[in-house]
Design an enzyme around this catalytic site. Structure first.
Site, PDB file in Angstrom:
ATOM      1  N   HIS A  36      10.353  16.444 -52.144  1.00  0.00           N
ATOM      2  CA  HIS A  36      11.506  16.887 -51.364  1.00  0.00           C
ATOM      3  C   HIS A  36      12.740  17.235 -52.195  1.00  0.00           C
ATOM      4  O   HIS A  36      13.570  18.011 -51.761  1.00  0.00           O
ATOM      5  CB  HIS A  36      11.841  15.896 -50.250  1.00  0.00           C
ATOM      6  CG  HIS A  36      12.683  14.727 -50.685  1.00  0.00           C
ATOM      7  ND1 HIS A  36      12.136  13.522 -51.018  1.00  0.00           N
ATOM      8  CD2 HIS A  36      14.018  14.581 -50.833  1.00  0.00           C
ATOM      9  CE1 HIS A  36      13.097  12.681 -51.358  1.00  0.00           C
ATOM     10  NE2 HIS A  36      14.251  13.291 -51.263  1.00  0.00           N
ATOM     11  N   GLU A  73      15.822  21.388 -55.001  1.00  0.00           N
ATOM     12  CA  GLU A  73      17.250  21.142 -55.162  1.00  0.00           C
ATOM     13  C   GLU A  73      17.615  20.714 -56.588  1.00  0.00           C
ATOM     14  O   GLU A  73      18.566  21.204 -57.166  1.00  0.00           O
ATOM     15  CB  GLU A  73      17.704  20.066 -54.160  1.00  0.00           C
ATOM     16  CG  GLU A  73      19.188  19.711 -54.220  1.00  0.00           C
ATOM     17  CD  GLU A  73      20.088  20.827 -53.680  1.00  0.00           C
ATOM     18  OE1 GLU A  73      19.550  21.846 -53.192  1.00  0.00           O
ATOM     19  OE2 GLU A  73      21.311  20.686 -53.780  1.00  0.00           O
ATOM     20  N   ASP A  74      16.828  19.815 -57.146  1.00  0.00           N
ATOM     21  CA  ASP A  74      17.245  19.157 -58.394  1.00  0.00           C
ATOM     22  C   ASP A  74      16.465  19.528 -59.648  1.00  0.00           C
ATOM     23  O   ASP A  74      16.759  19.017 -60.718  1.00  0.00           O
ATOM     24  CB  ASP A  74      17.147  17.618 -58.233  1.00  0.00           C
ATOM     25  CG  ASP A  74      18.151  17.099 -57.217  1.00  0.00           C
ATOM     26  OD1 ASP A  74      19.127  17.824 -56.945  1.00  0.00           O
ATOM     27  OD2 ASP A  74      17.956  15.996 -56.698  1.00  0.00           O
TER      28      ASP A  74
HETATM   29 MN    MN Z   1      16.307  12.806 -51.828  1.00  0.00          MN
END
Ligand code: MN
Length: 728
Positions: free
Chosen positions: A76, A80-81
């Protein structure tokens, strides 16, 4: 501390238990992918970053979700990261998993800035709208739960911020989805950061009475267990102190000390079927005195979030009240995991569940809910299935709610008219976009403005979706561009006329046109053109009014008086003095006899009335002719009168017209008089026999010549058989 590897193995074992068919190779691949992608990133507590997605996956597994969800939970934070992309994940784990991860990423980027209730509700709705797959929300909740559990390493300010967000955003969402266990934990964790002093007080207080409480719970549990097994009811009984946040709320809403809260203790009895629920209830009410009004049957009437149980409050032997919840295992699952529990059952029975079926179930759920909360719940969920709104952000983070299909122009006007009117460009998610760009959920929209802006463009009216923007744009055109509006409106009007095959002359016939304007509440044609120009009224609507009016005029037969009224108004000339000289007397009162209505050019004679001056008759008036037979004494009352030479006096007289009736003949006769500028003051038509009709028209003319030519003209109208002066 167990190693990451061991934790993963435990996760796999848990999944195998509830989902024997799970593709563990794929799940392991997801774990390895995440571990590699996050590389040597660390959590705030110093642990390897992958422990976070792993923990989220553990929560997702505890909820009992499918392997796509597990993979997505593990992955997840990758988009994003890390350097991993949607495509990478799609290639390796399929589009479902990639879609969920992308959805979670989008939700992560959303930040909440306003704590106003309305804004919060919008946010919650938006989350549902953004998460096209309900699994996105569930994973987001798992993510948030783990982050909240491990928040002690976060800076204090961030702690408060996140805790507030959890309390206002995620706990209510968990509640709506019926996930009580998650909701309680989120609340209990968050409140410690929001009101640490009060929580410490409560926890200290509970610690002090811990032994007592345990003893109480134990004694009740034993008694219940004895009794129920005596009657052969197999069940699980748990006793506990209520949740921290529930105690907190009670203390603060009712202003109580911990020692003043009586019903701190709660028991849960889980049985195998519904009949046993009611059996158990009977036993409890036999053992303990129920508190009146404190029984709830949520089995018969489930809560909107699917919660089912029997609730009763009773008083123990030593006077301490406690609550008992009675439910089946199925109900228990639903109570703990809500929507996810249901999802899991489906999965277990029939393998992969089609989206449609999932939604069909949610829809059914919504339809069967009756109480007031249901509506709210329905609204919250409906946005993701029957979406007609789009939620976007201002650069400051406020949510703006627009109709689906809205553009940056709609957005600008929803902020303020001035923003829309001075708009020179728009950026969505930091990229310049055209005005026609359709906004998506979660977009951050920035409007560029300039005082040098020329203002809105007319074609914006075709672009915008919200009535608000449309009205504001029209208002601007109305106010700012009058001259241009008039020209623009006139052109539109004329083009619409051509389209409707009506000539401009026909459409703008003075009286009819005035009537149309009045009907549409315009003082003059310019006002109307301006309104068409700025879009306050459509040219088509005006044309409809004109067509209607034209039709109306065409069948005016029964509304003679209206024509008279209209024609009366034209060529208003001023009525002058009578213009009569009486032989042998000056300044005497003159009136024209009604019987014969003389006009200049008629041979006339005066009659001295008793007390009313001189009455002027035509010499061919029957009254005058008949008076010749009267006594001499009476005859002396007739005097000679003469017409003075005047140009402007109007004289009233009556014309009798004999016609053979046909449609439109009244209009035609009236039009003839109209064209000669003869004023009609009264117009009557009556059918004499069959089609023979007699018209009596009272007109005002300057003199006999005018009258004669008017009469000649009337004679030319088709259907007119005779025209003559009325002779009184
Ligand atoms: Mn998270």
């Amino acid at each position: 501390m167990i190693s990451v590897e061991e934790r993963y193995n435990q996760l796999e074992a848990t999944i195998k238990e509830y989902l024997p068919a799970a593709d563990t190779e794929r799940i392991r691949a997801a774990f390895e992918f995440a571990r590699k992608a996050h590389g040597n990133q660390l959590r705030k507590d110093g642990s390897e970053f992958v422990t976070h997605p792993l923990a989220a996956a553990e929560i997702v597994a505890e909820i009992g979700m499918d392997d796509d969800s597990i993979c997505a939970a593990l992955l997840h934070d990758c988009i994003e990261d890390t350097d991993a992309t949607f495509e990478d994940i799609e290639n390796l784990f399929g589009s479902d998993v990639a879609g969920i991860v992308e959805g979670v990423t989008k939700l992560t980027r959303v930040t909440y800035t306003s704590a106003e209730e309305e804004q919060m509700e919008n946010f919650r709705k938006m989350l549902f709208a953004m998460a096209q797959d309900i699994r996105v929300i569930l994973i987001k909740l798992a993510d948030r739960l783990h982050n909240t559990r491990t928040m002690e390493y976060v800076e204090p300010e961030k702690q408060r911020e996140k805790a507030l967000e959890t309390m206002e955003m995620y706990a209510p969402i968990a509640h709506r989805l019926g996930m009580q266990r998650l909701k309680w934990e989120l609340e209990d964790l968050s409140i410690r950061y929001l009101d640490p002093a009060a929580c410490t007080e409560i926890l200290e207080g509970l610690k002090q009475r811990h032994v007592e409480d345990e003893a109480f719970l134990e004694s009740i549990r034993n008694r219940l267990s004895e009794r129920l097994s005596e009657y052969g009811i197999s069940c699980q009984i748990t006793g506990r102190i209520k949740h921290l946040y529930s105690i907190y709320r009670k203390m603060f809403s009712e202003n109580l000390l911990l020692s003043e809260i009586l019903d701190l203790h709660a028991f849960r009895i889980i049985v195998s079927d519904i009949a046993d629920c009611y059996n158990v209830l009977g036993h409890i009410h036999e053992l303990y005195r129920p508190i009146p009004g404190c029984f709830n049957d949520y089995i018969g009437t489930p809560k909107p979030n699917m919660y089912q149980s029997l609730h009763t409050n009773v008083i123990g032997n030593d006077g301490i009240p406690f609550e008992v919840q009675i439910r089946t295992w199925d109900m228990h699952h639903t109570a703990e995991y809500g929507i996810a529990a249901h999802w899991k059952y489906k999965e277990g029975k029939s393998g992969k569940v089609a989206d449609e079926e999932k939604f069909a179930w949610v829809r059914r759920l919504l339809e069967t809910q009756q109480d007031s909360d249901a509506q709210e719940f329905m609204q919250a969920l409906k946005v993701d299935m029957f979406a007609d709104e789009v939620f976007v952000f201002t650069p400051r983070g406020d949510v703006v709610n627009l109709p689906i299909g809205s553009t940056p122009i709609d957005f600008a006007y929803s902020i303020h008219s001035e923003v829309g009117n001075t708009m020179t460009g728009a950026m969505v998610n930091s990229r310049m976009v055209p005005y026609t760009h359709v906004l998506n959920n979660g977009d951050i929209v920035k409007i560029l403005t300039s005082n040098a802006s020329k203002g809105p463009n007319r074609n914006w009216l075709d672009i915008v979706k919200s009535p608000e923007a449309r009205n504001k744009i029209r208002l601007w055109f109305k106010k700012e561009k009058r001259e241009e509006n008039v020209i623009h409106g006139k052109l539109s009007f004329e083009s619409a006329l051509r389209h409707a095959d009506i000539s401009i002359e026909e459409a703008t016939q003075y009286e009819m046109f005035m009537k149309v304007l009045a009907r549409l509440s315009f003082g003059n044609s310019e006002e109307m053109y301006a309104a068409i120009g700025y879009g306050g009224i459509t040219a088509t609507k005006v044309i409809h009014s004109i067509q209607e009016e034209l039709r109306h005029v065409a069948k005016i037969k029964r509304t003679d008086d209206e024509i008279v009224d209209k024609t009366k108004k034209i060529a208003k000339k001023k009525r002058e003095p009578h213009g009569i000289t009486v032989e042998g007397s000056e300044n005497c009162l003159i009136k024209f006899a009604r019987c014969c209505s003389p006009i200049p050019g008629d041979p006339i004679i005066g009659f001295i009335t008793k007390g009313f001056g001189v009455s002027v008759h035509r010499q061919d008036c029957h009254n005058y002719l008949e008076s010749q037979n009267e006594p001499e004494s009476e005859q002396g009352r007739w005097v000679r009168v003469f017409w003075e030479k005047t140009d402007n006096n109007l004289y009233s007289t009556v014309i009798d017209v004999q016609v053979i009736d046909r449609v439109g003949i009244v209009v035609d006769v009236a039009s003839v008089l109209n064209s000669l500028n003869v004023i009609i003051t009264s117009f009557n038509a009556r059918v004499e026999s069959g089609e023979d009709t007699h018209m009596t028209i009272v007109v005002e003319v300057n003199n006999r010549d005018e009258l004669v030519s008017a009469m000649a003209k009337i004679m030319t109208v088709q259907g007119v058989t005779d025209v003559r002066r009325a002779d009184g």
